[in-house]
Design a protein around this motif. Structure first.
Motif, PDB file in Angstrom:
ATOM      1  N   SER B 124       0.833  -1.206   0.000  1.00 53.34           N
ATOM      2  CA  SER B 124       0.000   0.000   0.000  1.00 53.34           C
ATOM      3  C   SER B 124       0.864   1.251   0.000  1.00 53.34           C
ATOM      4  CB  SER B 124      -0.920   0.013   1.216  1.00 53.34           C
ATOM      5  OG  SER B 124      -0.159   0.165   2.401  1.00 53.34           O
ATOM      6  N   GLU B 125       0.254   2.351  -0.428  1.00 54.15           N
ATOM      7  CA  GLU B 125       0.909   3.636  -0.324  1.00 54.15           C
ATOM      8  C   GLU B 125       0.500   4.208   1.028  1.00 54.15           C
ATOM      9  OE1 GLU B 125       1.316   7.289  -3.480  1.00 54.15           O
ATOM     10  OE2 GLU B 125      -0.118   5.691  -3.914  1.00 54.15           O
ATOM     11  N   VAL B 126       1.481   4.670   1.821  1.00 55.76           N
ATOM     12  CA  VAL B 126       1.167   5.139   3.179  1.00 55.76           C
ATOM     13  C   VAL B 126       0.771   6.610   3.147  1.00 55.76           C
ATOM     14  CG1 VAL B 126       2.108   5.482   5.496  1.00 55.76           C
ATOM     15  CG2 VAL B 126       2.647   3.406   4.220  1.00 55.76           C
ATOM     16  N   LEU B 127      -0.290   6.949   3.906  1.00 56.52           N
ATOM     17  CA  LEU B 127      -0.759   8.333   4.026  1.00 56.52           C
ATOM     18  C   LEU B 127      -0.326   8.858   5.386  1.00 56.52           C
ATOM     19  CD1 LEU B 127      -4.435   7.664   2.801  1.00 56.52           C
ATOM     20  CD2 LEU B 127      -2.480   8.395   1.395  1.00 56.52           C
ATOM     21  N   ALA B 128       0.479   9.923   5.377  1.00 54.75           N
ATOM     22  CA  ALA B 128       1.024  10.448   6.638  1.00 54.75           C
ATOM     23  C   ALA B 128      -0.074  11.036   7.515  1.00 54.75           C
ATOM     24  CB  ALA B 128       2.079  11.513   6.341  1.00 54.75           C
ATOM     25  N   ASN B 129       0.073  10.845   8.819  1.00 50.16           N
ATOM     26  CA  ASN B 129      -0.853  11.400   9.800  1.00 50.16           C
ATOM     27  C   ASN B 129      -0.126  12.499  10.573  1.00 50.16           C
ATOM     28  OD1 ASN B 129      -2.646  11.968  11.839  1.00 50.16           O
ATOM     29  ND2 ASN B 129      -3.127   9.811  12.274  1.00 50.16           N
ATOM     30  N   HIS B 130      -0.450  13.744  10.284  1.00 53.52           N
ATOM     31  CA  HIS B 130       0.238  14.856  10.945  1.00 53.52           C
ATOM     32  C   HIS B 130      -0.441  15.275  12.242  1.00 53.52           C
ATOM     33  CE1 HIS B 130       2.920  15.224   7.582  1.00 53.52           C
ATOM     34  NE2 HIS B 130       1.897  15.295   6.748  1.00 53.52           N
ATOM     35  N   TYR B 146      -8.854   0.468  -1.964  1.00 45.27           N
ATOM     36  CA  TYR B 146      -9.175   0.504  -0.543  1.00 45.27           C
ATOM     37  C   TYR B 146      -8.393   1.651   0.087  1.00 45.27           C
ATOM     38  CZ  TYR B 146     -10.525  -4.284  -1.725  1.00 45.27           C
ATOM     39  OH  TYR B 146     -11.090  -5.379  -2.309  1.00 45.27           O
ATOM     40  N   ILE B 147      -9.103   2.562   0.747  1.00 45.45           N
ATOM     41  CA  ILE B 147      -8.435   3.643   1.469  1.00 45.45           C
ATOM     42  C   ILE B 147      -8.766   3.497   2.948  1.00 45.45           C
ATOM     43  CG2 ILE B 147      -8.242   6.154   1.776  1.00 45.45           C
ATOM     44  CD1 ILE B 147      -8.846   6.516  -1.144  1.00 45.45           C
ATOM     45  N   LEU B 148      -7.733   3.446   3.781  1.00 45.94           N
ATOM     46  CA  LEU B 148      -7.937   3.281   5.227  1.00 45.94           C
ATOM     47  C   LEU B 148      -7.551   4.576   5.931  1.00 45.94           C
ATOM     48  CD1 LEU B 148      -7.357   0.376   3.991  1.00 45.94           C
ATOM     49  CD2 LEU B 148      -6.678  -0.279   6.312  1.00 45.94           C
ATOM     50  N   LEU B 149      -8.484   5.132   6.698  1.00 46.35           N
ATOM     51  CA  LEU B 149      -8.258   6.395   7.393  1.00 46.35           C
ATOM     52  C   LEU B 149      -8.526   6.221   8.891  1.00 46.35           C
ATOM     53  CD1 LEU B 149     -10.281   8.650   4.905  1.00 46.35           C
ATOM     54  CD2 LEU B 149      -7.794   8.370   4.946  1.00 46.35           C
ATOM     55  N   PRO B 150      -7.834   7.006   9.734  1.00 43.87           N
ATOM     56  CA  PRO B 150      -8.095   6.923  11.178  1.00 43.87           C
ATOM     57  C   PRO B 150      -9.468   7.522  11.506  1.00 43.87           C
ATOM     58  CG  PRO B 150      -6.558   8.700  10.694  1.00 43.87           C
ATOM     59  CD  PRO B 150      -6.826   8.009   9.390  1.00 43.87           C
ATOM     60  N   ALA B 164      -4.950  11.792   0.625  1.00 45.56           N
ATOM     61  CA  ALA B 164      -5.675  10.823  -0.202  1.00 45.56           C
ATOM     62  C   ALA B 164      -6.305  11.465  -1.441  1.00 45.56           C
ATOM     63  CB  ALA B 164      -6.759  10.144   0.643  1.00 45.56           C
ATOM     64  N   LYS B 165      -6.898  12.640  -1.259  1.00 48.83           N
ATOM     65  CA  LYS B 165      -7.659  13.258  -2.350  1.00 48.83           C
ATOM     66  C   LYS B 165      -6.804  13.564  -3.586  1.00 48.83           C
ATOM     67  CE  LYS B 165     -10.893  17.085  -2.917  1.00 48.83           C
ATOM     68  NZ  LYS B 165     -11.254  18.372  -2.284  1.00 48.83           N
ATOM     69  N   PRO B 166      -5.612  14.146  -3.408  1.00 47.82           N
ATOM     70  CA  PRO B 166      -4.793  14.382  -4.599  1.00 47.82           C
ATOM     71  C   PRO B 166      -4.474  13.076  -5.346  1.00 47.82           C
ATOM     72  CG  PRO B 166      -3.909  15.578  -2.710  1.00 47.82           C
ATOM     73  CD  PRO B 166      -4.970  14.669  -2.183  1.00 47.82           C
ATOM     74  N   LYS B 167      -4.257  11.997  -4.605  1.00 47.17           N
ATOM     75  CA  LYS B 167      -3.958  10.712  -5.260  1.00 47.17           C
ATOM     76  C   LYS B 167      -5.190  10.208  -6.022  1.00 47.17           C
ATOM     77  CE  LYS B 167      -0.752   9.365  -1.565  1.00 47.17           C
ATOM     78  NZ  LYS B 167       0.458  10.099  -2.006  1.00 47.17           N
ATOM     79  N   LEU B 168      -6.372  10.370  -5.414  1.00 48.40           N
ATOM     80  CA  LEU B 168      -7.603   9.974  -6.103  1.00 48.40           C
ATOM     81  C   LEU B 168      -7.794  10.814  -7.357  1.00 48.40           C
ATOM     82  CD1 LEU B 168     -10.303   9.449  -3.334  1.00 48.40           C
ATOM     83  CD2 LEU B 168      -9.499   7.762  -4.995  1.00 48.40           C
ATOM     84  N   GLY B 169      -7.531  12.119  -7.232  1.00 51.24           N
ATOM     85  CA  GLY B 169      -7.663  13.024  -8.383  1.00 51.24           C
ATOM     86  C   GLY B 169      -6.800  12.558  -9.537  1.00 51.24           C
ATOM     87  N   LYS B 170      -5.563  12.156  -9.219  1.00 50.66           N
ATOM     88  CA  LYS B 170      -4.647  11.690 -10.265  1.00 50.66           C
ATOM     89  C   LYS B 170      -5.141  10.392 -10.880  1.00 50.66           C
ATOM     90  CE  LYS B 170      -0.354  14.050  -9.631  1.00 50.66           C
ATOM     91  NZ  LYS B 170       0.110  14.476  -8.310  1.00 50.66           N
ATOM     92  N   MET B 171      -5.650   9.486 -10.044  1.00 47.62           N
ATOM     93  CA  MET B 171      -6.164   8.218 -10.576  1.00 47.62           C
ATOM     94  C   MET B 171      -7.317   8.463 -11.542  1.00 47.62           C
ATOM     95  SD  MET B 171      -6.217   5.929  -7.059  1.00 47.62           S
ATOM     96  CE  MET B 171      -7.197   4.573  -7.732  1.00 47.62           C
ATOM     97  N   LEU B 172      -8.182   9.408 -11.163  1.00 47.56           N
ATOM     98  CA  LEU B 172      -9.372   9.691 -11.964  1.00 47.56           C
ATOM     99  C   LEU B 172      -9.046  10.407 -13.244  1.00 47.56           C
ATOM    100  CD1 LEU B 172     -11.822  11.081  -9.307  1.00 47.56           C
ATOM    101  CD2 LEU B 172     -12.252   9.146 -10.811  1.00 47.56           C
ATOM    102  N   ASN B 173      -8.075  11.289 -13.151  1.00 48.26           N
ATOM    103  CA  ASN B 173      -7.845  12.220 -14.248  1.00 48.26           C
ATOM    104  C   ASN B 173      -6.569  11.864 -14.983  1.00 48.26           C
ATOM    105  OD1 ASN B 173      -8.498  14.381 -15.844  1.00 48.26           O
ATOM    106  ND2 ASN B 173      -7.514  15.887 -14.521  1.00 48.26           N
TER     107      ASN B 173
END
Lengths: 419, 419
Positions: B124-130, B146-150, B164-173
């Motif tokens: 998986s690609e890891v999404l940083a939690n700041h 599958y996107i897993l969020l806290p 997550a959203k920018p990655k989804l945007g790239k996948m879509l577009n």
């Protein structure tokens, strides 16, 4: 009984509104001891709704629907359930008359699609809607119970609580009743409260006792099953007395009470008036009291003194006092409380000063709050808080603590307080 | 792409918290043009969670999970997904270091269960939690993403929006970007706004334009797809200019702005100070301004004058004026605004008086509100509102209208306002 809550509405899937109905119904069902294993949200689409119903039937024997009972063509919950279950929709005369009268009273003509709201599932028990036009309904078929409720929370909540819930209670308890009572506490953490009533929690059967914490408050929900309401209330009263003997000092109210509503009630009961001088809360304390209708005979008014200059010029706090002790100090809170009480000629004066955040204020760390309470001509009492939330959480907590401490101080002086 | 949002947490099914994450994510996905057909909530139970995953896979190709990534044994979202998909859990070194540093900084020792939070789905690609410790992740397998969020919103919201959203945007577009811009309006109804920009709504392609109304405000969300951020911003700027040419008078801000934040900003930008005298709102106007950090250089303070007596004694409104015109009157609002401005020595004074409800006040029907605005030594301007909500909705609407009219009046006098 295992329940699924099925909300119908595209506005939920578009993220335009939050599904607060699911929270409300879940909370009510937990009082009845009914397990909720799933929430589902589906849009205004008959095919997907019917698929969701099939999934729900495979894993629950109580399905509670919210939404889709209105007059427009998007509203298709009961039509879809009728088709799915193979039952007819028939006009409910009581609901129809109610709708017709609604329009007649307002001198408006009723359009045909409004009649549609009076259609109910044949064989269902109708749930009256005292806050809107669409009635709800409850129907049991093939060992599954279907409850249909309107979407707007102001219609759904009273309909569930006062129409559907008693019927569910009877179904569950073989004709008996289930009654809940919520005890509300402040000034004690959830963990400490649980430790102190641990024996009661460990040995609960009937009534059950369930703790819940939110927004700095802790509640205990006491739920009794009995053959009559009287019997249930007796069971609850005995358990409540047991709990009060241990943590009664922290209880401020019951059921729908809030700290602000109890404060206003106590002031009204004792013919006391109040004024406040607010710095970090900037009017929030007074505004919270003013949320309660009829506050006009106790809340005279007050001052927001956000700057140091306003504290000196408007309240008459001495510059020497501020120079010596600072703005965020016991002395300043006490002086604010006294000054505003005298200025407004009230029984009670409140002073609130502190560092809400995001940065330190007057060399005091974020979350430092001083509350001053002046009662009559007595020397003001002050309280120090160390809050750990964000700016606006800290401001609201400061207001809640003020209500809590004020009620404690009044009670200690013999003023009567209702629980 | 068809999405399902799957929230995991027994506290949701017990009605202890509301599923605000589903609303947030749905709203964000609608910006991307992704259809959300279902929300599901399931408890902390591995078997039921896995069943819910299977149901979701049968009807969606994007499944977004919230909750269950924490350190306790109740947290089992990633373990269940790993087993369901037949992938391993592996330690993410970045996340592990972050967690270790978190404990080291606070001088606390890290327990073993906290290490568990650094486990991620292999591949998986890891999404940083700041804003917390548990990282998120995104994984595509067998044509399903599958996107897993806290679970905590303060962790989930920034992680979704910025990771997550920018990655989804790239996948879509196809490698391109999707950018949204929200225009915020006040003082115009949703229906009227839609009629006035009907041509734009009817012909929208890229950017898309979507209206949304809530809490008396209306927004238009303008969303552009493009090959680069620059290009998307250009498309948005052109569409925004078109919309402004028609309804720009009603726009008060963009994106996360609020009426209060824009009012404070405008006062700060123009070195103006403000004081308020409040009756029905009882401090709410000042408290709303004080929600904005850094308000201390513009909000000097003010008065709450809830009773007639307080208006006379504390503000110095003449009893004759009140006898002649009443408390809920243009004359009273104007006098309150002038008096508080002079008393506090500010650039601007605000007066608010009215009948919030539930009963008529001073012979004026519920919902009647007068707003007075005093700017410098000018004669005060007043506005009359006829609100139709409940007591506290009316009080909040009165505050919002005050911000709206104040900004309009300042703009008309040449004070600069940022959009």
């Amino acid at each position: 009984m295992n329940a699924e809550i099925l909300a119908v509405g595209s506005e939920l899937l578009l993220g335009q509104i939050t599904n607060t109905n699911a929270k409300f119904i879940s909370n009510q069902l937990s009082e009845l001891g009914i397990n909720v294993f799933y929430h589902t949200v589906v849009g205004d689409n008959s095919k997907r709704l019917e698929e969701a119903i099939s999934v729900a039937e495979s894993r629950a024997n109580l399905i509670i629907f919210s939404g889709g009972l209105g007059p427009t063509k998007d509203d298709l919950t009961k039509e879809t359930i009728a088709r799915h279950l193979g039952v007819d929709l028939v006009f409910d005369q009581v609901a129809l008359t109610y709708i017709e009268e609604f329009f007649a009273k307002r001198g408006r003509s009723m359009t045909e699609n409004n009649r549609k709201q009076a259609l109910v599932l044949a064989g269902s028990e109708v749930l009256a809607n005292h806050h809107g036009m669409a009635p709800g309904m409850i129907l049991t078929k093939d060992n599954c119970t279907y409850i249909l409720l309107p979407g707007p929370p102001k219609e759904l909540e009273p309909m569930f609580q006062f129409e559907a819930k008693p019927k569910l209670g009877k179904m569950l308890n073989d004709g008996g009743v289930i009654v809940s009572h919520v005890m509300r506490f402040y000034g004690i953490g959830e963990a400490e409260l649980e430790v102190r009533v641990q024996d009661i929690l460990d040995t609960q059967t009937n009534p059950t006792v369930a703790p819940l914490a939110a927004d700095g408050e802790v509640t205990l929900r006491v739920t009794a099953k009995a053959q009559s309401e009287d019997e249930a209330h007796q069971l609850i009263a005995a358990k409540v007395a047991e709990i009060r003997a241990i943590v009664g000092d922290y209880q401020y109210g019951i059921n729908d009470d809030s700290l602000a509503s109890k404060t206003v009630e106590m002031l009204q009961d004792n013919n006391l008036t109040i004024a406040a001088a607010e710095s970090l809360t900037a009017g929030l304390f007074q505004s919270e009291l003013a949320e309660i209708a009829g506050v006009g005979n106790v809340l005279i008014g007050g001052l927001v003194t956000y700057t140091e200059d306003a504290k000196v010029k408007q309240l008459g706090i001495s510059q020497q006092l501020l120079d010596a002790h600072g703005i965020v100090s016991s002395e300043c809170a006490a002086a604010m409380a006294s000054a505003v009480r005298q200025k407004f000629g009230t029984s009670i004066g409140i002073g609130l000063t502190g560092a809400a955040g995001p940065t330190a204020h007057d060399h005091q760390p974020v979350g430092t709050v001083w509350i001053g309470i002046a009662i009559g001509d007595e020397e003001p009492i002050t309280y120090l808080l160390h809050l750990s939330g964000m700016r606006n959480t800290n401001r609201l907590r400061a207001v809640k603590f003020t209500c809590h401490y004020l009620m404690q101080q009044l009670e200690a002086r013999g003023y009567k307080k209702r629980i």
